[in-house]
Scaffold this active site. Structure first.
Site, short mmCIF file in Angstrom:
data_model
loop_
_atom_site.label_atom_id
_atom_site.label_comp_id
_atom_site.label_asym_id
_atom_site.label_seq_id
_atom_site.Cartn_x
_atom_site.Cartn_y
_atom_site.Cartn_z
N GLU A 164 6.15 4.59 0.95
CA GLU A 164 6.35 3.53 -0.04
C GLU A 164 7.85 3.47 -0.32
O GLU A 164 8.43 4.44 -0.81
CB GLU A 164 5.55 3.95 -1.29
CG GLU A 164 5.75 3.11 -2.49
CD GLU A 164 5.10 3.77 -3.74
OE1 GLU A 164 4.09 4.49 -3.62
OE2 GLU A 164 5.63 3.55 -4.83
N ARG A 215 13.36 -0.44 -6.41
CA ARG A 215 14.21 -0.04 -7.54
C ARG A 215 15.66 -0.18 -7.19
O ARG A 215 16.52 0.03 -8.02
CB ARG A 215 13.97 1.43 -7.87
CG ARG A 215 12.65 1.68 -8.47
CD ARG A 215 12.45 3.16 -8.69
NE ARG A 215 11.05 3.44 -8.60
CZ ARG A 215 10.50 4.62 -8.77
NH1 ARG A 215 11.26 5.66 -9.05
NH2 ARG A 215 9.22 4.76 -8.67
N THR A 227 6.95 0.06 -6.54
CA THR A 227 7.60 -0.48 -7.74
C THR A 227 7.66 -2.02 -7.69
O THR A 227 8.64 -2.64 -8.10
CB THR A 227 9.00 0.13 -7.97
OG1 THR A 227 9.00 1.51 -7.62
CG2 THR A 227 9.42 0.03 -9.43
N LYS A 234 -3.56 3.52 -8.13
CA LYS A 234 -2.56 4.56 -8.37
C LYS A 234 -2.77 5.01 -9.82
O LYS A 234 -2.92 4.17 -10.72
CB LYS A 234 -1.17 3.94 -8.19
CG LYS A 234 -0.02 4.82 -8.60
CD LYS A 234 1.30 4.22 -8.13
CE LYS A 234 2.48 5.00 -8.71
NZ LYS A 234 3.75 4.69 -8.03
C1 3PG Z 1 7.98 7.55 -9.23
O1 3PG Z 1 7.63 6.44 -9.60
O2 3PG Z 1 9.13 7.99 -9.33
C2 3PG Z 1 6.92 8.30 -8.54
O3 3PG Z 1 5.78 8.24 -9.26
C3 3PG Z 1 7.29 9.66 -8.16
O4 3PG Z 1 7.09 10.54 -9.17
P1 3PG Z 1 7.63 12.00 -8.94
O5 3PG Z 1 9.11 11.89 -8.72
O6 3PG Z 1 7.25 12.73 -10.19
O7 3PG Z 1 6.92 12.52 -7.71
#
Ligand code: 3PG
Length: 211
Positions: A40, A44, A68, A128
């Protein structure tokens, strides 16, 4: 057409944040070498779209998706770039509706029954669960499975090699998501061997538990 369960079949969905699209292909190859064949790439950063396009074109064995994704414009950008699946941190009915209309696998983020009910309206079966550890982890997932026995989860947020095992042991878990095997620091440092090593450990743990 893939579904989300097939996308996440290796048990681990890496959440990848890339500041520079030039890092996309070596990162994808490093994940693949560790047994992870879906990633994924999050919307961002400004590099997201180009990164997805590069992986889609240059690393065809990798199932590249967009994370995201919080609005329909991003969804279209992701698909234009070649994304094969869509992940969102939350439940946007517009994003879900558009993905379903376009026949693209989508995993929206949920933590509540009401959010799950929006996804169910569109026939979704995999969600999710984000941010997983902050919202009660497996305990909350088990509680949600009471009224919703037909659905399964990809918990993400606060999961790592040390606590993934309890999730893998639960049949309601399709896979876990996370960034521990491909942190921003590792990408920036060009530590692709480290990404492969952590990915291999994660997929090995999944195989050990699920067979
Ligand atoms: C995120 O959106 O940053 C992910 O969910 C990853 O989460 P993590 O960095 O706690 O694995």
């Amino acid at each position: 057409m893939l579904n989300i369960e097939q996308v996440a079949a290796c048990g681990v969905v890496p959440v990848v944040v890339l500041e520079d699209a030039e890092q996309a292909v070596p990162t994808a190859k490093a994940l693949l070498a560790g047994g992870i064949n879906a990633m994924e790439i999050t919307f961002r950063t400004a590099a997201a779209k180009d990164s997805i396009a590069k992986v889609a074109k240059e690393v065809p064995e990798m199932i590249v998706g967009a994370g995201t994704v919080i609005n329909v414009d991003q969804l279209h950008d992701a698909l234009d770039a070649g994304a094969k699946f869509i992940v969102s941190p939350g439940t946007s009915e517009e994003v879900i509706a558009e993905a379903v209309k376009l026949n693209v696998p989508v995993a929206p983020g949920v933590v509540t029954p009401s959010e799950i009910m929006i996804g169910l309206k569109y026939g979704l079966k995999v969600f999710k669960f984000f941010p997983a550890e902050s919202y009660g982890g497996l305990k909350t997932i088990k509680a949600l499975c009471g009224p919703f026995p037909q659905i399964r989860f990809i918990p993400t947020g606060g999961i790592n090699q040390n606590n993934a095992e309890e999730y893998f042991k639960n049949p309601k878990i399709v896979a876990v998501g996370g960034s521990w095997m491909v942190t921003k620091d590792m990408v920036v440092a060009g530590d692709f061997a480290g990404i492969t090593e952590k990915s291999a450990a994660a997929t090995a743990l999944f195989k050990q538990i699920r067979g």
